[in-house]
Design a protein around this motif. Sequence first.
Motif, short mmCIF file in Angstrom:
data_model
loop_
_atom_site.label_atom_id
_atom_site.label_comp_id
_atom_site.label_asym_id
_atom_site.label_seq_id
_atom_site.Cartn_x
_atom_site.Cartn_y
_atom_site.Cartn_z
N LEU A 224 0.83 -1.21 0.00
CA LEU A 224 0.00 0.00 0.00
C LEU A 224 0.86 1.26 0.00
O LEU A 224 0.59 2.22 -0.74
CB LEU A 224 -0.93 -0.01 1.22
N ARG A 225 1.92 1.27 0.82
CA ARG A 225 2.78 2.46 0.91
C ARG A 225 3.48 2.76 -0.40
O ARG A 225 3.82 3.92 -0.68
CB ARG A 225 3.82 2.27 2.02
N TYR B 28 -1.91 5.18 -1.34
CA TYR B 28 -1.50 5.42 0.06
C TYR B 28 -1.80 6.84 0.52
O TYR B 28 -1.61 7.82 -0.22
CB TYR B 28 -0.01 5.15 0.21
#
Length: 287
Positions: A203-204, A209
């Motif tokens: 996700l990051r 994000y």
Amino acid sequence: MKISVLGIGLMGKPLAKRLLEADHSVIVYNRTISKALPLEPLGAKVAQTPLEAIQGSEVLILMLTDANAIREVILSPETADNLQNRTIIQMGTIAPDESRNIQKAVEKQGGQYLEAPVLGSIPQAKEGTLLVMVGAKTSQFEEYKPILKQFGSQPQHIGEVGTASALKLALNQLIAALTSGFALSLGLIERQGVDIDKFMGILRESALYAPTFDKKLDRMQQRNFENPNFPTKHLLKDVNLFLNQAEENGLNTEVLQGVRRIIQQTIELGLSDQDYSALFSAINTEK
């Protein structure tokens, strides 16, 4: 310059401290007087009534719950006649039309009015790193920028009164939408046994994000929503304000209406005064 801060809650208290640290003469008022008393040893004068705070200052900074509270405090029969030559800086979250109506009432009494809602919470208020959005005349913005810079280094002039309130509602709607969306995804990850570190790692690195996800991750995992920077009940208030305004403007609000139901369910769980990330408990109920 003599300044009064009315509303010594989660945000009002650190704002008053910032002004005291900048050597301003500060009067503080809160309906529950005991909440204002800790500021007295720091140099603040504690007013016993709104009238005392108004009469003792040139500038009134409002960090009150809602528009009704603002009207009760500064536009009551006891206080309204004392607004002449006072400047009101309204920093809470209210609807654009509410802000414009309060402006008209203040100006009718011979005062002037600015709105300056902020994005950020208690840590940013303490550090003076809030994002300050100002709805006012250009001349007012320039005149009161030195005060506003105590709360955020780069206050931004958005436009006339009402525009900053609208922007603040739009941003708070994103708080609700992003947090509920993340909570739903995290709930599925947990129930399917997917490694949360791997989920967050991917996700990051993605365009999906948002930093708020990491800020709320531990709270959701631990189901620890105490010591809130922004309580669930305040998020519900702001979502309701946004929904009313959006519907007046002909927008489709079905998605946010679903989020509101989630927030209402969170409050029904007894989490009204807990951090708004508690909506995870309504989305991912404990087995």
